[in-house]
Design a protein around this motif. Structure first.
Motif, short mmCIF file in Angstrom:
data_model
loop_
_atom_site.label_atom_id
_atom_site.label_comp_id
_atom_site.label_asym_id
_atom_site.label_seq_id
_atom_site.Cartn_x
_atom_site.Cartn_y
_atom_site.Cartn_z
N GLU A 1 49.90 -22.07 -59.60
CA GLU A 1 50.15 -23.03 -58.50
C GLU A 1 51.33 -22.66 -57.63
OE1 GLU A 1 50.21 -27.03 -59.90
OE2 GLU A 1 48.03 -27.04 -60.11
N ALA A 2 51.60 -21.39 -57.59
CA ALA A 2 52.67 -20.95 -56.69
C ALA A 2 52.05 -20.66 -55.33
CB ALA A 2 53.36 -19.71 -57.25
N TYR A 3 51.59 -21.71 -54.72
CA TYR A 3 50.82 -21.54 -53.49
C TYR A 3 51.66 -20.95 -52.38
CZ TYR A 3 47.58 -24.66 -55.86
OH TYR A 3 46.74 -25.21 -56.75
N ALA A 4 52.90 -21.26 -52.39
CA ALA A 4 53.76 -20.78 -51.31
C ALA A 4 53.81 -19.26 -51.33
CB ALA A 4 55.16 -21.36 -51.47
N ASP A 5 53.98 -18.70 -52.54
CA ASP A 5 54.03 -17.24 -52.67
C ASP A 5 52.72 -16.63 -52.22
OD1 ASP A 5 56.52 -17.45 -53.59
OD2 ASP A 5 55.97 -17.38 -55.73
N ALA A 6 51.63 -17.23 -52.71
CA ALA A 6 50.31 -16.73 -52.37
C ALA A 6 50.14 -16.66 -50.86
CB ALA A 6 49.24 -17.64 -52.98
#
Lengths: 765, 351
Positions: free
Chosen positions: A180-185
């Protein structure tokens, strides 16, 4: 010595002297004599000495001629000193020049000796520099190849690393999604974006597809996150930002979310509508109020809370969507007020209205916390103004309707049941409605004013104004309606119409008076309570209205008598009148009219205070008989007197008599109205008499009629001085217009009057 | 309101009802009035306002055979006037000429130019065309309207045409339209009727009860002012006889006479049996829109049309006349025979 003295005594001559010296010296060095500066003009003699055109002989002659011996001597001494000075100066200059020449020659000699041997050293230096340059060139060429190789290797390495990143991207994205590290993705994906754009169709096809798939999942997840209410607002906001970064059409999302909000708003409204319905069903006003207070606590407030929360979230998620939200919130407020307005149309109690307003205000406050930019309080204040205004207006219309209904009802009833005092009943009924209605209204509005609701607090002054305005309009409308009512009745032109019209008139007069009275009280009360409720203006309106109505009534009555009189005076031929046998019928009719007026007036208007006072004055038997005697005396006098002097006499009498004010202001008492009508009718009688010419019998007839009228009037109403005067005037007018003014003798007159009285008494029995 | 003290008074010997402005006298402001006394010898007074305007001077005093019910000065010859008189039993109307040398004669006699003796019943009034020289005259009795051709030089008047007002219409007076030589309005108990003198046919009527007196606006065409018993004063546009343009409250008792100022627009004078003369300001120039506007306004916002009320009279005022030479001056005559000449100048500036 002389020079020193000169310098001591005077500074200016010294300056002049130095200047002269300088000039002289410069002229000495300067070969161009023509351009030599000219000496100052005030020293003409000396000047001449310095100039080239100096003529020594002429100068000498001039000097000898002009000066005495002493002067010449002094001049001589001065001259000698100057010459000596010049000589020393010249000498010094020569010396200085010579010294400079010597030192210059020394310097030149020294330079010449030093410069020898420098050229050899310079050549040596040049050789050494050349050898250094050739060596550095050699080193450069030998290292070039190696350096180039290293650079190439480095570039390849970088490229390889990038390729590796792109190949790894799908996996990495998947990992990010999993954790859930969407920001990194999103960051990674955006980083890879330019490469995909350039080579996505050829070498990195697979890679691109895989990562796009991952991104789709990512977007889905983000959307889910955005729409899930369970997530924290922060997280949702982040999701929205990320989605925006991914070039995802956020606007549509926003619209969808907005739709959701609107839907919830609709639900909210539905709930409120339900509440209103419940309210409407319960008829008891007290219950209604309670219902309104209780229900919002449960369902309504919760839903509004939810809505407010949603709005807050939405604002955080989409920070640039305020305008839409504002619109939404305003919509909500508008709908609320619309609902209330609809209810207002159906006539609700003030408690109810208050409850509704309170609900709206709490809602508005809630939303204001969330959305302060919308300026919802102001907005709702405006909307509230309109609504309250409408409410005030509608209450007044209902009141008006009530009153006219009541009046109409009473208007019909007397025909059915022949009551004794239809006027009184009507008056009472309408009075009651008006008073009750307006009192209720006042109470209601007081309730409105006393409430501490924020909205109403702000509106308080306005409301007071509106209520006042409303009252004024209401009474104006009431007045119009009564006028119409009476006018309609009048136009039926029959007796019925007359009396009905009169009824309307009188009712209004009465009611208006009542209201005026009650209002002046109410106004004071209002002032005490500190609410600006100026009743003065209203009172004034009432007063003028009632005045016009009263005049209208009086006019109507007098007009009737007027027609009667006109008929009486236009029909017979007065010049060929027969001897009077009895009192003419018109007097009976006149009295009848008067009685009708009396009965109407008695029912409606109060007795004047003056009445009793007057009674004690003039109703004593002695008094009245005395006035009768006076009158008789006057009559008999006029009988005996010749007609010739009559005019003069009346003129004289008028002069001595105080001018009788016939037309005084009408007051709202029975007596005042009665006497005014009588006075107007008598004045008309006089005018009619003046237009005719009578023979003796005609005059006697008038005399008889008037005498009878006098007796009847005395019995029935308060006979003022003015009425007495007018009755006299009628007789005077008749005698003036008589060809042969011989009045009836008193006994005959008395007898005829008595006969008539007896007859009328009989008839009344 | 206190009026009165500013007026200049002149006393007639007997009671009187009628006064008329001598329009043809362009050198002086003069009025002519006649007494109404059943049993005495009646007089015609020619009154002149002194040049200073402070005094009323009797310029001529002539005996008249009967009591005078109506008197009108000829608008183009200052020495000619008409009277309607009554012996008590019968009525008559005549045109009179003031004798030329009356100043030198001891007891000058009026010269009767013509008798309008075609009438049977009560004669109400004789009308001259107010706007200038015209050889026709109108006389109105209870039932008929007569048009006379007057020849002053031949001293003869002949009935040119005659029209009965119809059953149940008792005429009470009339007014000759100053703008139309062929239009006359007559008043009767229930209406004002308009006649065309060429055809002697009724052209129009205003149905309104109890009109005592009517007067045309000298300046504005189609404007007629009427005075009624109880309901005061109405201003009509004769083209719209359904409803009045304006309504003024009138007097406490009957409004007897009404007259428009010959010069100043909207100034109306009314005399009433409540012993007052009222001066009104009622601009008649208002067209329809203006009227609806004024209705829309609340009555309180409208200015009071009553400029002044002259109340210094002892008896009913029946006679009223503006001076056409000095249109800010009017003469009023109360029943007790008192002529009062007033100036309305203080109210003109207020407009």
């Amino acid at each position: 010595m002389v020079e020193r003295e000169n310098t001591r005594t005077d500074d200016v001559p010294l300056d002049d002297k130095a200047k002269r010296m300088r000039d002289l010296l410069s002229s000495f060095y300067n070969p161009d004599h023509s351009s030599a500066p000219k000496a100052p003009s005030n020293y003409e003699n000396l000047d001449a000495i310095d100039s080239t055109s100096f003529d020594p002989d002429h100068y000498m002659n001039l000097l000898v001629q002009q000066s005495n011996l002493e002067g010449l001597l002094r001049r001589h001494v001065e001259m000698a000193a100057e010459i000596k000075n010049l000589d020393t100066d010249l000498q010094m200059l020569v010396y200085e020049n010579y010294n400079k020449f010597i030192s210059a020659t020394d310097a030149i000699k020294w330079m010449k000796s030093n410069i020898v041997g420098m050229e050899a050293n310079m050549e040596q230096l040049l050789d050494k520099i050349m050898s250094v340059q050739s060596r550095s060139d050699g080193v450069n060429t030998s290292l070039f190849e190696k350096r180039e190789h290293i650079e190439k290797l480095h570039r390849t390495r970088n490229l390889l690393r990038k390729v590796q990143f792109i190949y790894d991207l799908p996996a990495r994205l998947a990992k990010c999604i999993k954790s859930e590290a969407y920001a990194d993705a999103v960051k990674f994906y955006i980083g890879a974006m330019p490469i995909f754009k350039a080579y996505g169709d050829s070498s990195f096809q697979d890679c691109k597809r895989a990562s796009e798939e991952a991104v789709i999942i990512l977007v889905k997840n983000l959307q889910g996150k955005l729409f899930s209410d369970s997530e924290s607002i922060q997280a949702r906001a982040e999701a929205a930002v990320l989605l925006k970064q991914l070039d995802f059409p956020v606007d549509s999302l926003q619209a969808r979310l907005l739709e959701k909000l609107e839907q919830s708003l609709g639900d909210l409204q539905l709930k409120t509508v339900g509440i209103e319905n419940i309210l409407r069903e319960s008829n008891d006003p007290s219950k209604q109020g309670k219902a309104f207070e209780s229900i919002p606590n449960t369902g309504h407030e919760v839903s509004v809370h939810g809505f407010a929360e949603a709005i807050r979230a939405y604002r955080v998620i989409f920070p640039d969507s305020e305008s839409q939200l504002i619109k939404l919130a305003q919509n909500l407020v508008i709908k609320h007020f619309e609902m209330i307005e609809q209810c207002v149309k159906r006539r609700i109690s003030s408690a109810n209205f208050l409850g509704a307003l309170r609900t709206i205000w709490t809602d508005v406050l809630l939303m204001d916390e969330v959305l302060s930019e919308a300026a919802l309080p102001d907005f709702s204040l405006e909307a509230g103004q309109v609504t309250v205004k409408k409410y005030v207006a509608s209450t007044f219309t209902y009141l008006l309707q009530d009153i006219s209904d009541a009046l109409l009802k009473v208007n019909v009833s007397p025909k059915e049941a022949a009551e004794e005092h239809p006027l009184q009943v009507a008056l009472e009924a309408s009075k009651k409605t008006v008073l009750q209605g307006s009192m209720d209204l006042l109470l209601d509005f007081r309730q409105l004013l006393d409430d501490n609701l924020g909205l109403l607090v702000k509106l308080r002054e306005f409301i007071a104004d509106w209520v006042q305005e409303g009252f004024q309009d209401f009474f104006r409308a009431l007045d119009d309606r009564f006028l119409i009512l009476s006018g309609r009745k009048n136009s039926t032109s029959q007796d019925q119409g007359f009396s009905d019209g009169a009824l309307g008139e009188k009712v209004l007069v009465g009611t208006v008076l009542e209201i005026t009275a009650s209002f002046s009280g109410g106004g004071v009360q209002g002032d005490e309570n500190g609410h600006a409720f100026v009743s003065g203006e209203i009172c004034q309106i009432f007063r003028s209205v009632s005045e016009t109505l009263l005049h209208h009534y009086i006019n109507m009555r007098t007009q009737r008598v007027s027609t009667l009189l006109r008929k009486r005076f236009t029909t017979p031929n007065w010049v060929k009148h027969k001897e009077p046998r009895e009192v003419h019928m018109f007097v009976d009719l006149f009295v009848q009219e008067l009685r009708a007026v009396q009965s109407e007036v008695k029912q409606i208007l109060p007795e004047g205070l003056i009445r009793k006072h007057h009674r004690s004055d003039s109703n004593g038997s002695g008094n009245s008989s005395r006035s009768n005697a006076l009158l008789d005396d006057k009559m008999s006098r006029s009988n005996t007197q010749k007609a010739r002097s009559q005019l003069l006499e009346t003129h004289l009498a008028k002069l001595f008599k105080q001018k009788v004010e016939i037309f005084t202001k009408v007051e709202y008492t029975q007596e005042s109205v009665e006497t005014t009508i009588v006075k107007l009718c008598l004045k008309s009688l006089q005018e009619f008499v003046r237009l005719k010419t009578f023979n003796r019998s005609g005059f006697q007839q008038i005399q008889l009629d008037v005498q009878f009228l006098r007796t009847i009037l005395k019995e029935n109403i308060e006979v003022e001085e003015a009425i007495d005067f007018l009755l006299d005037e009628v007789i005077v007018a008749a005698s003036e217009r008589c060809l042969d003014p011989v009045p009836l003798e008193n006994p005959i007159l008395e007898k005829l009057v008595q006969v008539k009285l007896a007859k009328s008494k009989e008839r009344s029995k | 309101m206190q009026g009165g003290s500013s007026g200049i008074g002149y006393g007639l010997k007997y009671q009187a009802r009628c006064i008329s402005d001598v329009k043809a006298d362009t050198d002086h402001t003069s009025f002519i009035t006649g007494t109404l006394s059943l049993r005495e010898e009646n007089e015609v007074h020619l009154i002149r306002l002194s040049s200073g305007g402070t005094e009323l001077i009797c310029e001529g005093l002539f005996s008249h055979p009967n009591e005078i019910w109506d008197l009108a000065s000829c608008p183009f010859d200052q020495r000619i006037f008409s009277t309607v008189f009554s012996t008590g039993e019968s009525y008559g109307a005549a045109i009179w000429q003031i004798p030329e040398l009356y100043g030198q004669l001891n007891s000058p006699q009026l010269e009767r130019i013509a008798s309008l003796d075609a009438h049977v019943g009560k004669i109400n009034c004789v009308l001259w065309w107010p706007s200038g020289r015209h050889d026709k005259l109108i006389s109105i009795d209870d039932e008929n309207l007569f048009l006379w051709a007057l020849d002053c030089s031949k001293k003869a008047a002949q009935v040119q045409s005659k029209q009965s007002s119809g059953m149940l219409h008792y005429l009470s007076g009339g007014a000759w339209d100053p703008h139309d030589i062929n239009a006359v309005a007559t008043t009767c108990e229930s209406s004002v009727q308009f006649w065309d003198l060429r055809t002697m046919k009724k052209t129009n009527a205003i149905e309104h009860a109890h009109i005592h007196n009517a007067n045309y606006d000298m300046k504005k065409n189609h404007i007629l002012v009427t005075a009624e018993d109880e309901s005061g004063i109405h201003i009509w546009d004769t083209r719209k006889p359904k409803s009045p343009i304006q309504e003024l409250p009138g007097h406490t008792h009957w409004t007897w006479a009404v007259t428009c100022n010959p010069e100043y627009d909207g100034l109306i004078l009314s005399a009433g049996t409540d012993s007052t003369v009222n001066l009104w300001m009622a601009p008649t120039s208002v067209e329809d829109e203006a009227i609806t506007e004024s209705i829309a306004e609340s009555p309180a916002q409208q200015a009071d049309p009553l400029l002044n009320s002259y109340s210094d009279y002892e008896d009913s005022v029946y006679g009223l006349a503006w001076s056409s030479r000095e249109p800010w001056i009017f003469a009023s005559l109360s029943y007790d025979g008192r002529v009062v000449v007033e100036s309305i100048k203080p109210f003109l500036s207020r407009k």
